[in-house]
Design a protein around this motif. Structure first.
Motif, PDB file in Angstrom:
ATOM      1  N   ARG A 177       0.855  -1.212   0.000  1.00  0.00           N
ATOM      2  CA  ARG A 177       0.000   0.000   0.000  1.00  0.00           C
ATOM      3  C   ARG A 177       0.879   1.246   0.000  1.00  0.00           C
ATOM      4  N   ALA A 178       1.897   1.216   0.837  1.00  0.00           N
ATOM      5  CA  ALA A 178       2.793   2.376   0.919  1.00  0.00           C
ATOM      6  C   ALA A 178       3.586   2.543  -0.379  1.00  0.00           C
ATOM      7  N   GLU A 179       4.044   1.426  -0.958  1.00  0.00           N
ATOM      8  CA  GLU A 179       4.780   1.501  -2.233  1.00  0.00           C
ATOM      9  C   GLU A 179       3.944   2.187  -3.292  1.00  0.00           C
ATOM     10  N   HIS A 180       2.674   1.765  -3.383  1.00  0.00           N
ATOM     11  CA  HIS A 180       1.802   2.260  -4.456  1.00  0.00           C
ATOM     12  C   HIS A 180       1.537   3.757  -4.341  1.00  0.00           C
ATOM     13  N   LEU A 181       1.613   4.277  -3.134  1.00  0.00           N
ATOM     14  CA  LEU A 181       1.426   5.718  -2.957  1.00  0.00           C
ATOM     15  C   LEU A 181       2.746   6.470  -3.132  1.00  0.00           C
ATOM     16  N   LEU A 182       3.811   5.912  -2.584  1.00  0.00           N
ATOM     17  CA  LEU A 182       5.082   6.643  -2.574  1.00  0.00           C
ATOM     18  C   LEU A 182       5.798   6.623  -3.926  1.00  0.00           C
ATOM     19  N   TYR A 183       5.876   5.440  -4.526  1.00  0.00           N
ATOM     20  CA  TYR A 183       6.752   5.314  -5.712  1.00  0.00           C
ATOM     21  C   TYR A 183       6.313   6.237  -6.854  1.00  0.00           C
ATOM     22  N   PRO A 184       5.023   6.280  -7.195  1.00  0.00           N
ATOM     23  CA  PRO A 184       4.630   7.159  -8.303  1.00  0.00           C
ATOM     24  C   PRO A 184       4.960   8.625  -8.035  1.00  0.00           C
ATOM     25  N   ARG A 185       4.883   9.041  -6.781  1.00  0.00           N
ATOM     26  CA  ARG A 185       5.184  10.439  -6.460  1.00  0.00           C
ATOM     27  C   ARG A 185       6.674  10.723  -6.648  1.00  0.00           C
ATOM     28  N   VAL A 186       7.514   9.759  -6.301  1.00  0.00           N
ATOM     29  CA  VAL A 186       8.947   9.953  -6.516  1.00  0.00           C
ATOM     30  C   VAL A 186       9.246   9.943  -8.020  1.00  0.00           C
ATOM     31  N   VAL A 187       8.623   9.025  -8.736  1.00  0.00           N
ATOM     32  CA  VAL A 187       8.857   8.957 -10.187  1.00  0.00           C
ATOM     33  C   VAL A 187       8.512  10.297 -10.825  1.00  0.00           C
ATOM     34  N   ASP A 188       7.370  10.859 -10.461  1.00  0.00           N
ATOM     35  CA  ASP A 188       6.960  12.140 -11.048  1.00  0.00           C
ATOM     36  C   ASP A 188       7.918  13.264 -10.637  1.00  0.00           C
ATOM     37  N   ALA A 189       8.349  13.250  -9.385  1.00  0.00           N
ATOM     38  CA  ALA A 189       9.259  14.306  -8.910  1.00  0.00           C
ATOM     39  C   ALA A 189      10.610  14.227  -9.630  1.00  0.00           C
ATOM     40  N   VAL A 190      11.112  13.013  -9.849  1.00  0.00           N
ATOM     41  CA  VAL A 190      12.386  12.876 -10.563  1.00  0.00           C
ATOM     42  C   VAL A 190      12.180  13.255 -12.035  1.00  0.00           C
ATOM     43  N   ALA A 191      11.044  12.841 -12.597  1.00  0.00           N
ATOM     44  CA  ALA A 191      10.751  13.206 -13.997  1.00  0.00           C
ATOM     45  C   ALA A 191      10.735  14.719 -14.160  1.00  0.00           C
ATOM     46  N   GLY A 192      10.245  15.409 -13.133  1.00  0.00           N
ATOM     47  CA  GLY A 192      10.163  16.869 -13.195  1.00  0.00           C
ATOM     48  C   GLY A 192      11.442  17.571 -12.780  1.00  0.00           C
ATOM     49  N   GLY A 193      12.476  16.803 -12.441  1.00  0.00           N
ATOM     50  CA  GLY A 193      13.760  17.401 -12.082  1.00  0.00           C
ATOM     51  C   GLY A 193      13.795  17.971 -10.671  1.00  0.00           C
ATOM     52  N   GLU A 194      12.774  17.638  -9.859  1.00  0.00           N
ATOM     53  CA  GLU A 194      12.749  18.158  -8.487  1.00  0.00           C
ATOM     54  C   GLU A 194      13.723  17.429  -7.574  1.00  0.00           C
ATOM     55  N   VAL A 195      14.085  16.253  -7.988  1.00  0.00           N
ATOM     56  CA  VAL A 195      15.020  15.440  -7.206  1.00  0.00           C
ATOM     57  C   VAL A 195      16.085  14.954  -8.176  1.00  0.00           C
ATOM     58  N   ARG A 196      17.336  15.082  -7.791  1.00  0.00           N
ATOM     59  CA  ARG A 196      18.364  14.574  -8.699  1.00  0.00           C
ATOM     60  C   ARG A 196      19.553  14.039  -7.910  1.00  0.00           C
ATOM     61  N   LEU A 197      20.331  13.236  -8.607  1.00  0.00           N
ATOM     62  CA  LEU A 197      21.529  12.657  -8.000  1.00  0.00           C
ATOM     63  C   LEU A 197      22.702  13.563  -8.335  1.00  0.00           C
ATOM     64  N   GLY A 198      23.364  14.068  -7.307  1.00  0.00           N
ATOM     65  CA  GLY A 198      24.497  14.967  -7.544  1.00  0.00           C
ATOM     66  C   GLY A 198      25.760  14.196  -7.908  1.00  0.00           C
ATOM     67  N   ASP A 199      26.748  14.919  -8.402  1.00  0.00           N
ATOM     68  CA  ASP A 199      28.042  14.304  -8.709  1.00  0.00           C
ATOM     69  C   ASP A 199      28.685  13.758  -7.441  1.00  0.00           C
ATOM     70  N   ASP A 200      28.251  14.280  -6.283  1.00  0.00           N
ATOM     71  CA  ASP A 200      28.775  13.811  -5.007  1.00  0.00           C
ATOM     72  C   ASP A 200      28.096  12.509  -4.552  1.00  0.00           C
ATOM     73  N   GLY A 201      27.190  11.972  -5.392  1.00  0.00           N
ATOM     74  CA  GLY A 201      26.523  10.712  -5.042  1.00  0.00           C
ATOM     75  C   GLY A 201      25.378  10.895  -4.063  1.00  0.00           C
ATOM     76  N   ARG A 202      25.033  12.144  -3.762  1.00  0.00           N
ATOM     77  CA  ARG A 202      23.932  12.401  -2.829  1.00  0.00           C
ATOM     78  C   ARG A 202      22.709  12.919  -3.572  1.00  0.00           C
ATOM     79  N   VAL A 203      21.572  12.779  -2.884  1.00  0.00           N
ATOM     80  CA  VAL A 203      20.312  13.216  -3.473  1.00  0.00           C
ATOM     81  C   VAL A 203      20.116  14.706  -3.182  1.00  0.00           C
ATOM     82  N   HIS A 204      19.818  15.456  -4.234  1.00  0.00           N
ATOM     83  CA  HIS A 204      19.592  16.893  -4.093  1.00  0.00           C
ATOM     84  C   HIS A 204      18.187  17.241  -4.553  1.00  0.00           C
ATOM     85  N   GLY A 205      17.650  18.300  -3.980  1.00  0.00           N
ATOM     86  CA  GLY A 205      16.344  18.754  -4.451  1.00  0.00           C
ATOM     87  C   GLY A 205      15.533  19.312  -3.321  1.00  0.00           C
ATOM     88  N   GLU A 206      14.452  19.951  -3.679  1.00  0.00           N
ATOM     89  CA  GLU A 206      13.662  20.594  -2.634  1.00  0.00           C
ATOM     90  C   GLU A 206      12.733  19.621  -1.932  1.00  0.00           C
TER      91      GLU A 206
END
Ligand code: GRF
Length: 239
Positions: A177-206
């Protein structure tokens, strides 16, 4: 708005694929990506049937025992896939593909990584291991994919309580249940560039700063849970 072209890799029933499709459809014009390809190593995967019903291009990767890097890379290229979401994909993605999609490939794992992950940790085995360890929390982890199983930088984890009379089926259903709610929201946020992987290997974004979300309340119905999650993440709920 230009939308990211998303490819989903799945080996099984594809309920996470369906959740992504449903969420993007509910977002309508506000969605930041479209699923343009569903690929599977198993011709009988339920995910492929779901893709067919949704009118999405499908690909079967034909080399189940040999490295399928070339196969996979050419399918992703042919469909101009920009973002890959693994959704119950039971094979290690070949290193040439993870390298080409660094910061552009996601996975959802049904436990709180780094515990209960790695080779052999899939399906019911994950939930049995959590129960055997006596953990009080489990829940999905969404992470960028690198060349090691269940290892890349964590974007979001939604802890779910483990209840005293749980077995692997009841725990798996709650985590799903939690996967089905969380994963699509992350997919959309990454698709929109709100979350990205930095060159430092860390997750960046608002959004998704600090991967651990507050513990899910399983007594809420799906709609209330979705609203709570959207509030936590500062997202507008789909209509
Ligand atoms: C999910 O539990 C996911 O976390 C794991 O595989 C399962 C896939 O289920 N990686 P489905 O095929 O999406 O229904």
């Amino acid at each position: 708005m230009t939308r990211a072209r998303i490819g989903v890799l799945a080996s099984g029933g594809g309920s996470n694929l369906q959740a992504i499709l449903d969420h993007l459809a509910a977002l309508g014009d506000a969605r930041r990506g479209d699923v343009v390809l569903v690929a599977s190593n198993r011709p009988d995967a339920g995910a492929l049937a779901r893709a067919q019903r949704a009118g999405i291009a499908r690909a079967v990767l034909h080399s189940p025992h040999a490295p399928d890097g070339a196969d996979l890379a050419s399918e992703l290229e042919a469909h101009r896939v920009e973002l890959v979401a693994l959704a119950g994909y039971m094979r290690l993605v070949p290193p040439e593909v993870t390298a080409a999609y660094r910061g552009r490939m996601l996975n959802v794992h049904p436990a709180l990584l780094p515990e209960f992950g790695g080779p052999g940790m899939y399906g019911a085995r994950v939930h049995r291991a959590v129960l055997q360890a006596g953990a009080s929390l489990s829940g999905p982890s969404v992470h960028f994919v690198d060349e090691v199983y269940d290892h890349g930088a964590l974007i979001a984890q939604w802890p779910v309580p483990v209840l005293p009379d749980d077995d692997d089926r009841t725990l798996s259903a709650r985590v799903l249940r939690a996967e089905h709610l969380l994963y699509p929201r992350v997919v959309d946020a990454v698709a929109g560039g709100e979350v990205r992987l930095g060159d430092d290997g860390r997750v960046h974004g608002e959004r998704f700063r600090g991967a651990r979300l507050p513990v899910m309340d399983p007594s809420l119905d799906d709609r209330a849970l979705a609203e709570e999650l959207d509030r936590t993440l500062g997202l507008a709920s789909p209509a």
